[in-house]
Design an enzyme around this catalytic site. Sequence first.
Site, PDB file in Angstrom:
ATOM      1  N   LYS A 149       0.844  -1.191   0.000  1.00  0.00           N
ATOM      2  CA  LYS A 149       0.000   0.000   0.000  1.00  0.00           C
ATOM      3  C   LYS A 149       0.881   1.242   0.000  1.00  0.00           C
ATOM      4  O   LYS A 149       1.660   1.471   0.917  1.00  0.00           O
ATOM      5  CB  LYS A 149      -0.914   0.008   1.223  1.00  0.00           C
ATOM      6  N   ARG A 213      17.304  -2.491  -8.567  1.00  0.00           N
ATOM      7  CA  ARG A 213      15.973  -2.437  -9.172  1.00  0.00           C
ATOM      8  C   ARG A 213      16.076  -2.589 -10.692  1.00  0.00           C
ATOM      9  O   ARG A 213      15.212  -3.183 -11.332  1.00  0.00           O
ATOM     10  CB  ARG A 213      15.298  -1.116  -8.811  1.00  0.00           C
ATOM     11  N   TYR A 245      14.820   0.521 -21.774  1.00  0.00           N
ATOM     12  CA  TYR A 245      15.100  -0.912 -21.668  1.00  0.00           C
ATOM     13  C   TYR A 245      14.455  -1.715 -22.801  1.00  0.00           C
ATOM     14  O   TYR A 245      14.781  -2.881 -22.994  1.00  0.00           O
ATOM     15  CB  TYR A 245      14.602  -1.446 -20.329  1.00  0.00           C
TER      16      TYR A 245
END
Length: 248
Positions: A149, A213, A245
């Site tokens: 959340k 990441r 990417y």
Amino acid sequence: MKSYIEPFIASKALSQNSQKAYRYDLQQFCQLIGERVNQDKLLLYQNSIANLSLSAKKRKLSTANQFLYYLYQIKYLNSYFRLTDTMKVMRTEKQQAAIINTDIFYQKTPFVWGQLISLLILELGLTPSEVAGIEVANLDLNFQMLTLKTKKGVRVLPLSQILIPFLEQQLVGKEAYLFEHRGIPFSRQWFFNHLKTFVRSIGYEGLTAQKLREQFILKEKLAGKSIIELSDILGLKSPVTLEKYYKS
């Protein structure tokens, strides 16, 4: 889709010069988009006109958006797509990061906090702030799910089997957050220090949360995830930042 260019132009009260401009812009648009419209292709078109003058870019965007709306009205498109001139287009890096061997990240270490932080980024693509916000109540290890959340919304992410033992170990005695002291989450600097210590211990000094990441992004792309799917997984408002990417 090209076959609808002339009916579209005929439906508008345009001068001869305007008709030529519309026709030229739409032929270019259709050549790049093809017969199937999707967000990925629209982003590619957005990139293709990024270096034009502001007036030329606005003209092409306006023409394309009018055409997209026309296709939606005649039910050629089931969804209404729209290009915006506020989308920022990322420049493609000449050398993309390579996928590294991450086996060593899962080996036994005395730096268990930094290890778990790095694994949550590698396995789920989380940002440090998202890692810090993981609540005990939102971790379901039986069903291998994490409900995340954030201010951007709620995401439900699957947990891999290999990640479960690391989570079980650190959940013991926790009150509210996965990373906490007496119910209070640790500071941003705490996360930075523990991650830095761990990656240095395994020979990856300089490997930041952002680069970890990026490893997740590269692996998901290699696994066949589309730019839109990956954007949803990461909880991004727009897939624009992922474009570099997906460019060959």
